[in-house]
Design a protein around this motif. Structure first.
Motif, PDB file in Angstrom:
ATOM      1  N   LEU A  53       0.845  -1.192   0.000  1.00  0.00           N
ATOM      2  CA  LEU A  53       0.000   0.000   0.000  1.00  0.00           C
ATOM      3  C   LEU A  53       0.883   1.246   0.000  1.00  0.00           C
ATOM      4  CD1 LEU A  53      -2.521  -1.311   2.640  1.00  0.00           C
ATOM      5  CD2 LEU A  53      -2.851  -1.238   0.179  1.00  0.00           C
ATOM      6  N   ASN A  54       1.704   1.366  -1.013  1.00  0.00           N
ATOM      7  CA  ASN A  54       2.640   2.486  -1.126  1.00  0.00           C
ATOM      8  C   ASN A  54       2.156   3.470  -2.178  1.00  0.00           C
ATOM      9  OD1 ASN A  54       4.349   1.243   0.735  1.00  0.00           O
ATOM     10  ND2 ASN A  54       5.344   0.062  -0.865  1.00  0.00           N
ATOM     11  N   ALA A  55       2.745   4.649  -2.168  1.00  0.00           N
ATOM     12  CA  ALA A  55       2.372   5.680  -3.142  1.00  0.00           C
ATOM     13  C   ALA A  55       2.737   5.249  -4.563  1.00  0.00           C
ATOM     14  CB  ALA A  55       3.052   6.993  -2.788  1.00  0.00           C
ATOM     15  N   TRP A  56       3.851   4.550  -4.739  1.00  0.00           N
ATOM     16  CA  TRP A  56       4.229   4.116  -6.081  1.00  0.00           C
ATOM     17  C   TRP A  56       3.218   3.115  -6.627  1.00  0.00           C
ATOM     18  CZ3 TRP A  56       4.969  -0.983  -7.069  1.00  0.00           C
ATOM     19  CH2 TRP A  56       5.277  -1.816  -6.003  1.00  0.00           C
ATOM     20  N   MET A  57       2.585   2.336  -5.744  1.00  0.00           N
ATOM     21  CA  MET A  57       1.576   1.378  -6.201  1.00  0.00           C
ATOM     22  C   MET A  57       0.346   2.109  -6.715  1.00  0.00           C
ATOM     23  SD  MET A  57       0.570  -1.621  -6.898  1.00  0.00           S
ATOM     24  CE  MET A  57       1.716  -2.750  -6.157  1.00  0.00           C
TER      25      MET A  57
ATOM     26  N   VAL B  71       4.875   1.911 -15.967  1.00  0.00           N
ATOM     27  CA  VAL B  71       4.556   0.777 -15.081  1.00  0.00           C
ATOM     28  C   VAL B  71       5.827   0.007 -14.749  1.00  0.00           C
ATOM     29  CG1 VAL B  71       3.372  -1.458 -14.976  1.00  0.00           C
ATOM     30  CG2 VAL B  71       2.151   0.553 -15.784  1.00  0.00           C
ATOM     31  N   LEU B  72       6.636  -0.270 -15.754  1.00  0.00           N
ATOM     32  CA  LEU B  72       7.877  -1.010 -15.533  1.00  0.00           C
ATOM     33  C   LEU B  72       8.803  -0.247 -14.592  1.00  0.00           C
ATOM     34  CD1 LEU B  72       8.675  -3.716 -16.896  1.00  0.00           C
ATOM     35  CD2 LEU B  72      10.265  -2.394 -18.257  1.00  0.00           C
ATOM     36  N   TRP B  73       8.949   1.059 -14.803  1.00  0.00           N
ATOM     37  CA  TRP B  73       9.820   1.866 -13.953  1.00  0.00           C
ATOM     38  C   TRP B  73       9.309   1.904 -12.523  1.00  0.00           C
ATOM     39  CZ3 TRP B  73       8.894   6.725 -11.610  1.00  0.00           C
ATOM     40  CH2 TRP B  73      10.019   7.267 -10.968  1.00  0.00           C
ATOM     41  N   LEU B  74       8.011   2.099 -12.341  1.00  0.00           N
ATOM     42  CA  LEU B  74       7.451   2.161 -10.994  1.00  0.00           C
ATOM     43  C   LEU B  74       7.633   0.857 -10.234  1.00  0.00           C
ATOM     44  CD1 LEU B  74       4.194   4.166 -11.721  1.00  0.00           C
ATOM     45  CD2 LEU B  74       6.085   4.911 -10.275  1.00  0.00           C
ATOM     46  N   VAL B  75       7.481  -0.273 -10.927  1.00  0.00           N
ATOM     47  CA  VAL B  75       7.623  -1.568 -10.267  1.00  0.00           C
ATOM     48  C   VAL B  75       9.080  -1.864  -9.938  1.00  0.00           C
ATOM     49  CG1 VAL B  75       7.396  -4.055 -10.623  1.00  0.00           C
ATOM     50  CG2 VAL B  75       5.525  -2.542 -11.229  1.00  0.00           C
ATOM     51  N   LEU B  76       9.978  -1.541 -10.845  1.00  0.00           N
ATOM     52  CA  LEU B  76      11.388  -1.868 -10.617  1.00  0.00           C
ATOM     53  C   LEU B  76      12.082  -0.875  -9.694  1.00  0.00           C
ATOM     54  CD1 LEU B  76      12.405  -3.016 -14.200  1.00  0.00           C
ATOM     55  CD2 LEU B  76      11.864  -4.442 -12.220  1.00  0.00           C
ATOM     56  N   ALA B  77      11.772   0.415  -9.817  1.00  0.00           N
ATOM     57  CA  ALA B  77      12.453   1.421  -9.013  1.00  0.00           C
ATOM     58  C   ALA B  77      11.797   1.636  -7.655  1.00  0.00           C
ATOM     59  CB  ALA B  77      12.496   2.748  -9.773  1.00  0.00           C
ATOM     60  N   LYS B  78      10.477   1.414  -7.587  1.00  0.00           N
ATOM     61  CA  LYS B  78       9.716   1.671  -6.361  1.00  0.00           C
ATOM     62  C   LYS B  78      10.128   3.023  -5.760  1.00  0.00           C
ATOM     63  CE  LYS B  78       8.875  -3.140  -5.118  1.00  0.00           C
ATOM     64  NZ  LYS B  78       9.269  -3.752  -6.338  1.00  0.00           N
ATOM     65  N   PRO B  79       9.944   4.093  -6.547  1.00  0.00           N
ATOM     66  CA  PRO B  79      10.427   5.406  -6.097  1.00  0.00           C
ATOM     67  C   PRO B  79       9.622   5.937  -4.915  1.00  0.00           C
ATOM     68  CG  PRO B  79       9.050   5.670  -8.006  1.00  0.00           C
ATOM     69  CD  PRO B  79       9.208   4.188  -7.790  1.00  0.00           C
TER      70      PRO B  79
ATOM     71  N   VAL C 262      -1.899   1.658 -15.069  1.00  0.00           N
ATOM     72  CA  VAL C 262      -2.589   0.451 -15.555  1.00  0.00           C
ATOM     73  C   VAL C 262      -4.008   0.802 -15.994  1.00  0.00           C
ATOM     74  CG1 VAL C 262      -3.496  -1.799 -14.852  1.00  0.00           C
ATOM     75  CG2 VAL C 262      -1.156  -1.177 -14.287  1.00  0.00           C
ATOM     76  N   ALA C 263      -4.658   1.729 -15.289  1.00  0.00           N
ATOM     77  CA  ALA C 263      -5.992   2.172 -15.709  1.00  0.00           C
ATOM     78  C   ALA C 263      -5.932   2.810 -17.101  1.00  0.00           C
ATOM     79  CB  ALA C 263      -6.569   3.147 -14.693  1.00  0.00           C
ATOM     80  N   GLY C 264      -4.862   3.546 -17.385  1.00  0.00           N
ATOM     81  CA  GLY C 264      -4.675   4.093 -18.726  1.00  0.00           C
ATOM     82  C   GLY C 264      -4.508   2.996 -19.764  1.00  0.00           C
ATOM     83  N   MET C 265      -3.794   1.935 -19.400  1.00  0.00           N
ATOM     84  CA  MET C 265      -3.643   0.803 -20.320  1.00  0.00           C
ATOM     85  C   MET C 265      -4.984   0.122 -20.566  1.00  0.00           C
ATOM     86  SD  MET C 265      -0.047  -0.782 -18.900  1.00  0.00           S
ATOM     87  CE  MET C 265      -0.261  -2.324 -19.738  1.00  0.00           C
ATOM     88  N   VAL C 266      -5.805   0.027 -19.537  1.00  0.00           N
ATOM     89  CA  VAL C 266      -7.138  -0.576 -19.689  1.00  0.00           C
ATOM     90  C   VAL C 266      -7.990   0.270 -20.636  1.00  0.00           C
ATOM     91  CG1 VAL C 266      -9.284  -1.120 -18.463  1.00  0.00           C
ATOM     92  CG2 VAL C 266      -7.094  -1.813 -17.501  1.00  0.00           C
ATOM     93  N   LEU C 267      -7.917   1.585 -20.514  1.00  0.00           N
ATOM     94  CA  LEU C 267      -8.663   2.460 -21.420  1.00  0.00           C
ATOM     95  C   LEU C 267      -8.195   2.294 -22.869  1.00  0.00           C
ATOM     96  CD1 LEU C 267      -8.940   5.719 -19.288  1.00  0.00           C
ATOM     97  CD2 LEU C 267     -10.768   4.109 -19.881  1.00  0.00           C
TER      98      LEU C 267
END
Length: 168
Positions: free
Chosen positions: A78-82, A132-140, A89-94
């Motif tokens: 439950l982090n801000a990067w998530m 998405v890839l950057w957020l998951v790998l970097a977890k900024p 991901v919502a943009g990808m769904v659209l």
């Protein structure tokens, strides 16, 4: 169990992203071929786009989102990067839904198989996938970004967030 869920999520997400990149290319390039003007060419085009969307890409998207949701709760991420990842991901769904609309439009055979709008979706899709890839790998740490938000958006209804659920 978590490792199997992560593997299923990564595989489904890879198929979904590859399909979302492939569909605009199919609609843009394959639709310009001269044999598309024949009934056999149109049938092949329609089968290829429709069934790849219905039988491969959409199930992969559903699996990726479902397993990802299970992982969020299983790992209590439950982090801000998530939250930022979920917005991407919502943009990808659209874009996924828009590609389905373009496939239906091409399948109605209005005589114009050249769909330049499908190619334009790549301009939005590729940065979203990269984000998405950057957020998951970097977890900024997005504390600086969150600090820019008004205080009403930082706490639910003026109540402080309990420590175990604090995304910061």
């Amino acid at each position: 169990m978590i490792a199997a869920l992560k593997a299923a999520h990564i595989i489904a997400l890879s198929i979904w992203c590859a399909g979302l990149i492939l569909l605009p290319i199919l609609l843009h390039i394959y639709g310009r071929r001269p044999e598309m003007r024949s009934q056999a060419g149109f049938t092949e085009f329609r089968w290829l786009t429709h069934y790849s969307y219905i039988a491969v890409i959409t199930p992969a998207a559903v699996i990726a989102v479902s397993v990802g949701t299970v992982l969020i709760f299983a790992l209590e991420v439950l982090n801000a990067w998530m939250l930022a990842k979920l917005i991407a991901v919502a943009g990808m769904v659209l874009l996924h839904a828009w590609m389905g609309h373009l496939i239906v439009q091409a399948g109605e055979g209005r005589g114009d198989f050249h769909l330049p709008m499908a190619g334009l979706s790549l301009l939005a899709l590729v940065p979203l996938i990269g984000l998405v890839l950057w957020l998951v790998l970097a977890k900024p740490s997005l504390e600086e970004l969150i600090a820019l938000l008004p205080s009403i958006l930082q706490e639910p209804r003026g109540n402080p967030i309990p420590a175990r659920f604090n995304p910061l």
